[in-house]
Design a protein around this motif. Sequence first.
Motif, short mmCIF file in Angstrom:
data_model
loop_
_atom_site.label_atom_id
_atom_site.label_comp_id
_atom_site.label_asym_id
_atom_site.label_seq_id
_atom_site.Cartn_x
_atom_site.Cartn_y
_atom_site.Cartn_z
N VAL A 154 1.30 -23.02 -22.48
CA VAL A 154 2.04 -22.18 -23.41
C VAL A 154 1.14 -20.99 -23.71
O VAL A 154 0.06 -21.16 -24.29
CB VAL A 154 2.40 -22.93 -24.70
CG1 VAL A 154 3.13 -21.99 -25.67
CG2 VAL A 154 3.27 -24.13 -24.40
N ARG A 155 1.55 -19.82 -23.31
CA ARG A 155 0.69 -18.65 -23.43
C ARG A 155 0.64 -18.13 -24.87
O ARG A 155 1.58 -18.31 -25.65
CB ARG A 155 1.18 -17.54 -22.49
CG ARG A 155 1.23 -17.94 -21.03
CD ARG A 155 1.64 -16.77 -20.15
NE ARG A 155 0.58 -15.79 -20.05
CZ ARG A 155 0.79 -14.51 -19.77
NH1 ARG A 155 2.03 -14.04 -19.61
NH2 ARG A 155 -0.24 -13.67 -19.68
N ALA A 156 -0.46 -17.49 -25.18
CA ALA A 156 -0.65 -16.95 -26.52
C ALA A 156 0.37 -15.86 -26.83
O ALA A 156 0.84 -15.14 -25.94
CB ALA A 156 -2.07 -16.37 -26.64
N GLY A 157 0.72 -15.77 -28.10
CA GLY A 157 1.60 -14.69 -28.54
C GLY A 157 3.02 -14.78 -28.02
O GLY A 157 3.71 -13.76 -27.94
N GLY A 174 5.20 -16.66 -22.89
CA GLY A 174 5.79 -17.48 -21.84
C GLY A 174 5.24 -18.90 -21.79
O GLY A 174 4.20 -19.20 -22.37
N THR A 175 5.97 -19.75 -21.08
CA THR A 175 5.59 -21.14 -20.87
C THR A 175 5.76 -21.48 -19.39
O THR A 175 6.79 -21.17 -18.80
CB THR A 175 6.47 -22.09 -21.72
OG1 THR A 175 6.31 -21.78 -23.10
CG2 THR A 175 6.09 -23.54 -21.48
N LEU A 176 4.75 -22.12 -18.83
CA LEU A 176 4.77 -22.45 -17.41
C LEU A 176 4.40 -23.91 -17.20
O LEU A 176 3.56 -24.47 -17.92
CB LEU A 176 3.78 -21.57 -16.63
CG LEU A 176 4.13 -20.08 -16.51
CD1 LEU A 176 2.90 -19.29 -16.10
CD2 LEU A 176 5.25 -19.88 -15.49
N THR A 177 5.01 -24.53 -16.19
CA THR A 177 4.62 -25.87 -15.77
C THR A 177 4.08 -25.78 -14.34
O THR A 177 4.53 -24.96 -13.54
CB THR A 177 5.80 -26.85 -15.81
OG1 THR A 177 6.86 -26.38 -14.97
CG2 THR A 177 6.31 -27.01 -17.23
N PHE A 178 3.12 -26.66 -14.05
CA PHE A 178 2.46 -26.67 -12.74
C PHE A 178 2.67 -28.05 -12.11
O PHE A 178 2.49 -29.08 -12.77
CB PHE A 178 0.97 -26.39 -12.89
CG PHE A 178 0.65 -25.11 -13.61
CD1 PHE A 178 0.48 -23.93 -12.91
CD2 PHE A 178 0.54 -25.09 -14.99
CE1 PHE A 178 0.20 -22.74 -13.58
CE2 PHE A 178 0.24 -23.92 -15.67
CZ PHE A 178 0.08 -22.73 -14.96
N SER A 179 3.03 -28.07 -10.83
CA SER A 179 3.28 -29.33 -10.15
C SER A 179 2.92 -29.19 -8.67
O SER A 179 2.52 -28.11 -8.22
CB SER A 179 4.75 -29.74 -10.30
OG SER A 179 5.61 -28.74 -9.75
N ASP A 197 -5.99 -23.10 -32.82
CA ASP A 197 -4.96 -24.01 -33.35
C ASP A 197 -3.58 -23.76 -32.75
O ASP A 197 -2.55 -24.04 -33.39
CB ASP A 197 -4.89 -23.94 -34.88
CG ASP A 197 -6.16 -24.42 -35.54
OD1 ASP A 197 -6.78 -25.36 -35.01
OD2 ASP A 197 -6.54 -23.86 -36.58
N GLY A 198 -3.53 -23.22 -31.55
CA GLY A 198 -2.26 -23.01 -30.87
C GLY A 198 -1.82 -21.57 -30.79
O GLY A 198 -1.05 -21.20 -29.90
#
Length: 275
Positions: free
Chosen positions: A238-241, A244-249, A218-219
């Motif tokens: 959006v990584r667990a715990g 960090g957050t990453l975008t891919f392009s 659940d996230g």
Amino acid sequence: MRSAQVGGPDGLAPPCSGDPGTLPYAIAALRTKGPPPVTAIPLVRNRRAALLGAVCVLALTGCSEDPDAGTNGVGKLAADKIQSKSVTAAGAAEAVRLSGTVVTSGRTYKLDMRLKSDGGSGSVTSQGSTFGLLRVGEQLYLKADADFWNSNGDTGAGGALHGKYVKVPQGDPSYKKFNGFTDKDVLLSSLLTLHGSLATDGHHDQNGVRTIRITGDDGSGGTLDVSLEGKPYPLRLVRAGGAGTLTFSDWGKSFAVTQPADDDTVDYGKQLPSS
């Protein structure tokens, strides 16, 4: 003998009998007029009415349209299948750009990297210091300003190393640490993982691209937005715990990685600062 003439002069209806204004006169007038004319409704008007009705029906039912219509179809799959297809697409892509933050060993790294199988380049920021990384084949270089080198325990050497590509020997402890930021396969395989029970979490949008979101527990085990357009590439993680957050392009958009000029290259000559 002449035949009797039907009607009035020239075959017209016989004149009304009786005096105007009397009941016999009115009845005779109604009989001679006949039924009122029928006006035909043009077929074009009927077609327009039918088309308008169809448009109204579509407007009323639009909210129930299939959200996966016109997509690559992965949105209809189970969450584990979506993740599997996303990881496969990422591994097969020639190149990718990733940006965002990664938290590891208690330290936050801000990344802006372009990666492909035989190299990578970009920048990493940590604890207020920014340095560049370049990998060409197996050769790794680190590029930073004087303040970076001086603040990492090499006071006095910053001037000579400022803006230079410093070779990182493969035997140096820093090589493995920094090389991971430039290795597409290693970095993606470690990042594109959700923890716990997988589930889908609706349709979303990432920079104008339709996505399907999958979650772990659940996230709390992370979330991953997968493209519904073209190949099912991962677009946001959006990584667990809170790691960090990453975008891919720029999936599949190749770029050149070349050895820096000799004048811009420095052999550090000793072990790089461990910090």
